[in-house]
Motif scaffolding. Structure first.
Motif, PDB file in Angstrom:
ATOM      1  N   MET A 292     -71.566  24.876 -56.010  1.00 45.24           N
ATOM      2  CA  MET A 292     -71.784  24.868 -54.561  1.00 45.24           C
ATOM      3  C   MET A 292     -70.469  24.721 -53.811  1.00 45.24           C
ATOM      4  O   MET A 292     -70.231  25.385 -52.799  1.00 45.24           O
ATOM      5  CB  MET A 292     -72.761  23.745 -54.193  1.00 45.24           C
ATOM      6  CG  MET A 292     -74.160  23.958 -54.766  1.00 45.24           C
ATOM      7  SD  MET A 292     -75.299  22.584 -54.485  1.00 45.24           S
ATOM      8  CE  MET A 292     -75.755  22.876 -52.775  1.00 45.24           C
ATOM      9  N   ARG A 293     -69.601  23.877 -54.333  1.00 42.78           N
ATOM     10  CA  ARG A 293     -68.299  23.663 -53.696  1.00 42.78           C
ATOM     11  C   ARG A 293     -67.458  24.939 -53.731  1.00 42.78           C
ATOM     12  O   ARG A 293     -66.776  25.286 -52.764  1.00 42.78           O
ATOM     13  CB  ARG A 293     -67.585  22.528 -54.436  1.00 42.78           C
ATOM     14  CG  ARG A 293     -66.590  21.756 -53.620  1.00 42.78           C
ATOM     15  CD  ARG A 293     -66.172  20.456 -54.271  1.00 42.78           C
ATOM     16  NE  ARG A 293     -66.231  20.487 -55.725  1.00 42.78           N
ATOM     17  CZ  ARG A 293     -67.002  19.687 -56.455  1.00 42.78           C
ATOM     18  NH1 ARG A 293     -67.805  18.811 -55.870  1.00 42.78           N
ATOM     19  NH2 ARG A 293     -67.003  19.770 -57.778  1.00 42.78           N
ATOM     20  N   ARG A 294     -67.516  25.664 -54.841  1.00 46.95           N
ATOM     21  CA  ARG A 294     -66.694  26.872 -55.007  1.00 46.95           C
ATOM     22  C   ARG A 294     -67.282  28.097 -54.321  1.00 46.95           C
ATOM     23  O   ARG A 294     -66.533  28.969 -53.865  1.00 46.95           O
ATOM     24  CB  ARG A 294     -66.517  27.192 -56.491  1.00 46.95           C
ATOM     25  CG  ARG A 294     -65.592  26.266 -57.251  1.00 46.95           C
ATOM     26  CD  ARG A 294     -65.389  26.705 -58.689  1.00 46.95           C
ATOM     27  NE  ARG A 294     -66.597  26.531 -59.509  1.00 46.95           N
ATOM     28  CZ  ARG A 294     -67.439  27.497 -59.846  1.00 46.95           C
ATOM     29  NH1 ARG A 294     -67.223  28.738 -59.402  1.00 46.95           N
ATOM     30  NH2 ARG A 294     -68.500  27.252 -60.598  1.00 46.95           N
ATOM     31  N   SER A 295     -68.608  28.154 -54.197  1.00 46.67           N
ATOM     32  CA  SER A 295     -69.236  29.419 -53.846  1.00 46.67           C
ATOM     33  C   SER A 295     -70.006  29.451 -52.525  1.00 46.67           C
ATOM     34  O   SER A 295     -70.164  30.534 -51.943  1.00 46.67           O
ATOM     35  CB  SER A 295     -70.210  29.831 -54.958  1.00 46.67           C
ATOM     36  OG  SER A 295     -69.543  29.913 -56.200  1.00 46.67           O
ATOM     37  N   LEU A 296     -70.507  28.330 -52.049  1.00 46.16           N
ATOM     38  CA  LEU A 296     -71.386  28.374 -50.885  1.00 46.16           C
ATOM     39  C   LEU A 296     -70.651  28.038 -49.590  1.00 46.16           C
ATOM     40  O   LEU A 296     -69.910  27.046 -49.536  1.00 46.16           O
ATOM     41  CB  LEU A 296     -72.556  27.394 -51.070  1.00 46.16           C
ATOM     42  CG  LEU A 296     -73.461  27.603 -52.287  1.00 46.16           C
ATOM     43  CD1 LEU A 296     -74.677  26.699 -52.190  1.00 46.16           C
ATOM     44  CD2 LEU A 296     -73.876  29.056 -52.437  1.00 46.16           C
ATOM     45  N   PRO A 297     -70.858  28.832 -48.546  1.00 44.35           N
ATOM     46  CA  PRO A 297     -70.237  28.532 -47.254  1.00 44.35           C
ATOM     47  C   PRO A 297     -70.724  27.191 -46.721  1.00 44.35           C
ATOM     48  O   PRO A 297     -71.924  26.877 -46.769  1.00 44.35           O
ATOM     49  CB  PRO A 297     -70.717  29.682 -46.365  1.00 44.35           C
ATOM     50  CG  PRO A 297     -71.922  30.253 -47.043  1.00 44.35           C
ATOM     51  CD  PRO A 297     -71.700  30.047 -48.497  1.00 44.35           C
ATOM     52  N   GLY A 298     -69.786  26.387 -46.262  1.00 45.57           N
ATOM     53  CA  GLY A 298     -70.112  25.073 -45.733  1.00 45.57           C
ATOM     54  C   GLY A 298     -69.924  23.943 -46.721  1.00 45.57           C
ATOM     55  O   GLY A 298     -69.968  22.766 -46.341  1.00 45.57           O
ATOM     56  N   PHE A 299     -69.686  24.277 -47.995  1.00 45.81           N
ATOM     57  CA  PHE A 299     -69.548  23.248 -49.024  1.00 45.81           C
ATOM     58  C   PHE A 299     -68.107  23.083 -49.516  1.00 45.81           C
ATOM     59  O   PHE A 299     -67.867  22.371 -50.489  1.00 45.81           O
ATOM     60  CB  PHE A 299     -70.458  23.561 -50.212  1.00 45.81           C
ATOM     61  CG  PHE A 299     -71.904  23.222 -49.970  1.00 45.81           C
ATOM     62  CD1 PHE A 299     -72.438  22.028 -50.427  1.00 45.81           C
ATOM     63  CD2 PHE A 299     -72.726  24.086 -49.254  1.00 45.81           C
ATOM     64  CE1 PHE A 299     -73.771  21.706 -50.199  1.00 45.81           C
ATOM     65  CE2 PHE A 299     -74.051  23.776 -49.016  1.00 45.81           C
ATOM     66  CZ  PHE A 299     -74.585  22.579 -49.487  1.00 45.81           C
ATOM     67  N   GLU A 300     -67.162  23.713 -48.844  1.00 44.95           N
ATOM     68  CA  GLU A 300     -65.781  23.709 -49.319  1.00 44.95           C
ATOM     69  C   GLU A 300     -65.197  22.297 -49.463  1.00 44.95           C
ATOM     70  O   GLU A 300     -64.401  22.038 -50.368  1.00 44.95           O
ATOM     71  CB  GLU A 300     -64.903  24.523 -48.362  1.00 44.95           C
ATOM     72  CG  GLU A 300     -65.241  26.003 -48.310  1.00 44.95           C
ATOM     73  CD  GLU A 300     -66.378  26.347 -47.351  1.00 44.95           C
ATOM     74  OE1 GLU A 300     -66.674  27.542 -47.178  1.00 44.95           O
ATOM     75  OE2 GLU A 300     -66.978  25.397 -46.765  1.00 44.95           O
TER      76      GLU A 300
END
Length: 447
Positions: A292-300
């Motif tokens: 999620m951190r690597r791939s989903l917008p908003g989770f950077e």
């Protein structure tokens, strides 16, 4: 030498069902003991981070669960710990109910104290004294040694039908074809999430999200739940047998509760299987959070802030009751003369072996009845079930296992146990009309 405690009503399990059962029995004037293995109240809600509560309403928005469950929500709102019922932006239900877990745990203890319930925490039930279908006492293992809790009527709200099983009462487990149960899930919280960015992406790419997502309403709604990111999940190719990401917003503005891990093929009533499930669930949680951190917008900038104290168990043992609530009862919106609760949650089965989730919605007015007979254990004179372990088919459990429904059956079991204890009869022999009258007086919805 065992320490002995006696009460009219003994409730096993301090989850939402057990909480409501104990409150209901004590408020009926019966001496009541609540036994809980953890050091807090809340069951799967607390231990496995079951958040938010779904649902008090039908798909059309009619409230069908109230009573003690609604009182708990109201009192959470008074403490600033819940916004009340909100629109479900996943679209699976009409509403869901966010809350602050830590406040709920304190509120639950406050309410139990107000009602005069004796609470035994850190107490593990490992034996049941029973003869000729009648339970006389529960045996507990505690830090201070063995404890025996004797009672007139017992309510099994353990989620796993532990009391029924230890008493030799017939139980059901899993689906009929192979006995396999719905998968377990290790839930976790993440902070540092930009939900505005998530929402913007949803509006730009609605095809990547659950088909029932209320996209037209979304611009004017706070995000409460998100199901989808199908492309991202597929491209990641994680070794987790599901087809989408599911998470719920809150309770903090930058926080989500992730419900995406899936541990299949293990039995939640076996110590060795549970041990394997805990290890696998936590490995999966780290894997999902990294994805999620690597791939989903908003989770950077997001990171894990909490994992469940234990893996969430959707399905294990349930009692063989005087009536087994079935799929057709639920989907057809069946009414019963001995109804003690209603629910508008659809059938929601996480596949025991496959990727998907099987869903069926309730027809008619969007709600179905739960009959009192599904709370009465076969071959037992003084045992009722509440919550996840009431008598249902594997499929019907896909709706009755949800927290508001568990609260409603818990309240009913508590009132029934109090009536049986007061009259000196089996729960099977109480007046159902009287049970229903008292439930209505306590604001339960039966019509």
């Amino acid at each position: 030498m065992s320490h002995r405690i006696e009460a009219d009503v003994v409730v096993a399990g301090g989850g939402p069902a057990g909480l409501c059962a104990a409150l209901a029995a004590a408020r009926m004037g019966r001496s009541t003991v609540l036994v809980e293995r953890y050091g807090f109240i809340g069951g799967m809600t607390s231990a496995a981070l079951v958040y938010p509560w779904m649902t008090f309403h039908t798909l059309e928005g009619k409230q069908v669960i109230a009573g003690l469950a609604q009182e708990i929500v109201d009192r959470l709102q008074e403490r600033g710990a819940s916004p009340g019922h909100m629109r479900d932006t996943v679209g699976f239900t009409k509403t869901l109910t966010p809350f602050r877990l830590e406040v709920f745990q304190v509120l639950a203890l406050d309410m139990l104290e107000e009602a005069g319930v004796k609470v035994l925490l850190h107490s593990f039930i490992d034996r049941v004294s029973a003869e000729n279908g009648r339970i006389s006492a529960l045996g507990l293992t505690t830090k201070s040694g063995p404890v025996e809790v004797a009672g007139k009527v017992f309510v099994d709200a353990t989620g796993d039908a532990d009391v029924a099983h230890l008493a030799g009462v017939p139980c059901l487990k899993g689906r009929d074809s192979d006995g396999k149960a719905q998968p377990m899930t290790l839930k976790f919280r993440m902070r540092g999430v930009d939900l505005g960015k998530v929402k913007a992406y949803m509006l730009e790419h609605p095809e990547e999200f659950y088909k029932r997502t209320p996209v037209e309403e979304l611009p004017g709604l706070p995000l409460t739940g998100i199901c989808g990111f199908y492309r991202h999940w597929k491209e990641a190719g994680l070794p987790i047998n599901r087809d989408q990401v599911l998470f719920f917003a809150g309770p903090e503005a930058d926080e989500v509760l992730v419900n995406t891990t899936r541990v299949q093929g293990l039995d939640g009533t076996l110590a060795e299987d549970l041990s394997r499930a805990e290890a696998e669930g936590r490995r999966q949680a780290l894997m999902v959070a990294d994805f999620m951190r690597r791939s989903l917008p908003g989770f950077e900038q997001a990171s894990i802030s909490q994992m469940g104290a234990q893996i969430g168990v959707r399905e294990s043992r349930r009692i063989q009751g005087d009536y087994v609530l079935g799929t057709e009862d639920v989907v057809s919106g069946r009414r019963f003369e001995d109804a003690i609760a209603r629910s508008g949650y659809p059938v929601d089965i996480h596949d025991p072996t496959g990727q998907g989730v099987k869903s069926e919605w309730v027809k008619g007015d969007g709600a179905y009845d739960i009959p009192y007979r599904s709370l009465i254990a076969q071959d037992a004179d003084n045992l009722l079930a509440a919550g996840r372990c009431i008598s249902t088919s594997h499929e019907a459990l896909g709706t009755t296992r949800l927290t508001p429904s568990c609260m409603a059956t818990g309240q009913a079991a508590g009132v029934a146990a109090a009536l049986a204890a007061e009259c000196g009869v089996s729960p099977r022999d109480i007046s159902v009309a009287e049970l229903q009258r008292f439930l209505r007086l306590q604001d339960a919805i039966l019509d």
